[in-house]
Design a protein around this motif. Structure first.
Motif, PDB file in Angstrom:
ATOM      1  N   CYS A  40       0.654  -1.083  -0.129  1.00  0.00           N
ATOM      2  CA  CYS A  40      -0.003  -0.139   0.346  1.00  0.00           C
ATOM      3  C   CYS A  40       0.530   1.166  -0.293  1.00  0.00           C
ATOM      4  O   CYS A  40       2.371   1.439   1.262  1.00  0.00           O
ATOM      5  CB  CYS A  40      -1.074  -0.012   0.865  1.00  0.00           C
ATOM      6  N   LYS A  41       0.231   2.239  -1.291  1.00  0.00           N
ATOM      7  CA  LYS A  41       1.475   3.316  -1.274  1.00  0.00           C
ATOM      8  C   LYS A  41       1.137   4.202   0.199  1.00  0.00           C
ATOM      9  O   LYS A  41       1.854   5.493   0.292  1.00  0.00           O
ATOM     10  CB  LYS A  41       1.044   4.116  -2.056  1.00  0.00           C
ATOM     11  N   ASP A  42      -0.001   4.180   1.299  1.00  0.00           N
ATOM     12  CA  ASP A  42      -0.602   4.988   2.085  1.00  0.00           C
ATOM     13  C   ASP A  42       0.099   5.262   3.544  1.00  0.00           C
ATOM     14  O   ASP A  42       1.255   5.445   4.484  1.00  0.00           O
ATOM     15  CB  ASP A  42      -1.448   5.532   2.104  1.00  0.00           C
ATOM     16  N   CYS A  43       0.235   3.479   4.207  1.00  0.00           N
ATOM     17  CA  CYS A  43       0.293   2.662   4.749  1.00  0.00           C
ATOM     18  C   CYS A  43       1.302   1.834   4.860  1.00  0.00           C
ATOM     19  O   CYS A  43       2.297   1.543   5.781  1.00  0.00           O
ATOM     20  CB  CYS A  43      -1.163   1.561   5.712  1.00  0.00           C
ATOM     21  N   ASN A  44       2.501   1.395   3.892  1.00  0.00           N
ATOM     22  CA  ASN A  44       3.233   0.742   3.894  1.00  0.00           C
ATOM     23  C   ASN A  44       3.275  -1.417   4.488  1.00  0.00           C
ATOM     24  O   ASN A  44       3.695  -1.557   4.426  1.00  0.00           O
ATOM     25  CB  ASN A  44       4.750   1.187   3.904  1.00  0.00           C
ATOM     26  N   LYS A  45       1.603  -1.184   4.257  1.00  0.00           N
ATOM     27  CA  LYS A  45       1.875  -2.657   4.799  1.00  0.00           C
ATOM     28  C   LYS A  45       1.339  -3.372   3.231  1.00  0.00           C
ATOM     29  O   LYS A  45       0.786  -2.437   3.170  1.00  0.00           O
ATOM     30  CB  LYS A  45       0.573  -2.635   5.388  1.00  0.00           C
ATOM     31  N   GLU A  46       1.622  -4.936   3.819  1.00  0.00           N
ATOM     32  CA  GLU A  46       1.401  -5.803   2.631  1.00  0.00           C
ATOM     33  C   GLU A  46      -0.506  -5.833   1.832  1.00  0.00           C
ATOM     34  O   GLU A  46      -0.598  -5.699   4.325  1.00  0.00           O
ATOM     35  CB  GLU A  46       2.296  -6.974   2.052  1.00  0.00           C
ATOM     36  N   PHE A  47      -0.462  -5.808   1.216  1.00  0.00           N
ATOM     37  CA  PHE A  47      -2.058  -6.656   0.992  1.00  0.00           C
ATOM     38  C   PHE A  47      -2.334  -7.704  -0.183  1.00  0.00           C
ATOM     39  O   PHE A  47      -1.279  -7.381  -1.178  1.00  0.00           O
ATOM     40  CB  PHE A  47      -2.955  -5.334   1.022  1.00  0.00           C
ATOM     41  N   VAL A  48      -2.865  -8.239  -0.524  1.00  0.00           N
ATOM     42  CA  VAL A  48      -3.379  -8.942  -1.266  1.00  0.00           C
ATOM     43  C   VAL A  48      -4.439  -8.774  -2.469  1.00  0.00           C
ATOM     44  O   VAL A  48      -5.211  -8.234  -2.134  1.00  0.00           O
ATOM     45  CB  VAL A  48      -3.084 -10.571  -1.124  1.00  0.00           C
ATOM     46  N   PHE A  49      -3.899  -8.398  -3.333  1.00  0.00           N
ATOM     47  CA  PHE A  49      -4.597  -8.256  -4.948  1.00  0.00           C
ATOM     48  C   PHE A  49      -5.060  -9.830  -5.505  1.00  0.00           C
ATOM     49  O   PHE A  49      -4.322 -10.167  -5.853  1.00  0.00           O
ATOM     50  CB  PHE A  49      -4.211  -7.726  -5.870  1.00  0.00           C
ATOM     51  N   THR A  50      -5.185  -9.678  -5.411  1.00  0.00           N
ATOM     52  CA  THR A  50      -6.189 -12.059  -5.593  1.00  0.00           C
ATOM     53  C   THR A  50      -6.595 -11.499  -6.493  1.00  0.00           C
ATOM     54  O   THR A  50      -7.117 -11.410  -7.455  1.00  0.00           O
ATOM     55  CB  THR A  50      -7.953 -12.098  -4.453  1.00  0.00           C
ATOM     56  N   ALA A  51      -6.753 -13.393  -7.174  1.00  0.00           N
ATOM     57  CA  ALA A  51      -6.370 -13.945  -8.508  1.00  0.00           C
ATOM     58  C   ALA A  51      -8.105 -13.349  -9.046  1.00  0.00           C
ATOM     59  O   ALA A  51      -8.618 -12.794 -10.818  1.00  0.00           O
ATOM     60  CB  ALA A  51      -7.067 -15.142  -8.856  1.00  0.00           C
ATOM     61  N   GLY A  52      -9.317 -13.489  -7.919  1.00  0.00           N
ATOM     62  CA  GLY A  52     -10.436 -12.714  -8.864  1.00  0.00           C
ATOM     63  C   GLY A  52     -10.480 -11.949  -8.808  1.00  0.00           C
ATOM     64  O   GLY A  52     -11.867 -10.488  -9.619  1.00  0.00           O
ATOM     65  N   GLU A  53     -10.229 -10.765  -7.946  1.00  0.00           N
ATOM     66  CA  GLU A  53     -10.641  -8.879  -8.214  1.00  0.00           C
ATOM     67  C   GLU A  53      -9.044  -8.920  -9.314  1.00  0.00           C
ATOM     68  O   GLU A  53      -9.338  -7.866 -10.212  1.00  0.00           O
ATOM     69  CB  GLU A  53      -9.245  -8.199  -7.538  1.00  0.00           C
ATOM     70  N   GLN A  54      -8.577  -9.725  -9.987  1.00  0.00           N
ATOM     71  CA  GLN A  54      -7.617  -9.150 -11.295  1.00  0.00           C
ATOM     72  C   GLN A  54      -8.342  -9.766 -12.336  1.00  0.00           C
ATOM     73  O   GLN A  54      -8.176  -9.207 -13.332  1.00  0.00           O
ATOM     74  CB  GLN A  54      -6.120 -10.429 -11.357  1.00  0.00           C
ATOM     75  N   GLU A  55      -9.156 -10.820 -12.533  1.00  0.00           N
ATOM     76  CA  GLU A  55     -10.175 -10.786 -12.938  1.00  0.00           C
ATOM     77  C   GLU A  55     -10.743  -9.614 -13.263  1.00  0.00           C
ATOM     78  O   GLU A  55     -11.529  -9.548 -14.205  1.00  0.00           O
ATOM     79  CB  GLU A  55     -10.887 -12.573 -13.221  1.00  0.00           C
ATOM     80  N   PHE A  56     -11.809  -9.556 -12.302  1.00  0.00           N
ATOM     81  CA  PHE A  56     -12.014  -8.133 -12.431  1.00  0.00           C
ATOM     82  C   PHE A  56     -12.195  -7.223 -13.136  1.00  0.00           C
ATOM     83  O   PHE A  56     -12.959  -6.506 -13.887  1.00  0.00           O
ATOM     84  CB  PHE A  56     -12.775  -7.576 -10.940  1.00  0.00           C
ATOM     85  N   TYR A  57     -10.377  -7.474 -12.361  1.00  0.00           N
ATOM     86  CA  TYR A  57     -10.356  -5.564 -13.096  1.00  0.00           C
ATOM     87  C   TYR A  57     -10.183  -5.658 -14.653  1.00  0.00           C
ATOM     88  O   TYR A  57     -10.027  -4.530 -15.860  1.00  0.00           O
ATOM     89  CB  TYR A  57      -8.825  -5.546 -12.753  1.00  0.00           C
TER      90      TYR A  57
END
Length: 125
Positions: A40-57
């Motif tokens: 995350c560019k705001d809090c610098n914590k890791e987050f998961v960009f899931t396969a489902g979200e990628q498909e939606f994008y």
């Protein structure tokens, strides 16, 4: 999933599906997504960009990956909205003091949330 002859193509499957009877085939490419860990560019914590979200994008035609985690995105949306202004009123049915999100007018009755719920319930019956 070997219904038809298939060939594995770097991260995607290339299936040969029959188009019509005989030896005519159409090639269909299916993209296979995997979860990605982003920062995350705001809090610098890791987050998961899931396969489902990628498909939606991909379906929506978005080309950039998200830059903020869900919590930071929600915080930015909330900060952009103006806080709701509440107005003091007196319930026309029970006489209790209450707050409403609109400016009360003298020609229309105003109800507290409990009396409003009772009136709505009575109208449904």
């Amino acid at each position: 999933m070997n219904i038809f002859p298939s060939t594995l193509v770097t991260g995607a499957f290339q299936l040969r599906l029959p188009f019509s009877p005989g030896k005519i085939f159409r090639e269909v490419e299916i993209e296979m997504y995997e979860d990605k860990t982003l920062i995350c560019k705001d809090c610098n914590k890791e987050f998961v960009f899931t396969a489902g979200e990628q498909e939606f994008y991909a379906e929506k035609g978005f080309v950039n990956e998200p830059q903020r985690c869900k919590a930071c995105r929600d915080a930015r949306k909330a900060a952009a909205k103006a806080p709701r202004e509440m107005h003091d009123a007196t319930c026309a049915q029970c006489g209790a003091a209450c707050k409403v999100p609109f400016e009360p007018k003298e020609d229309r009755p105003v109800y507290c949330s409990e009396c409003f719920a009772k009136l709505s319930e009575a109208k449904e019956d």
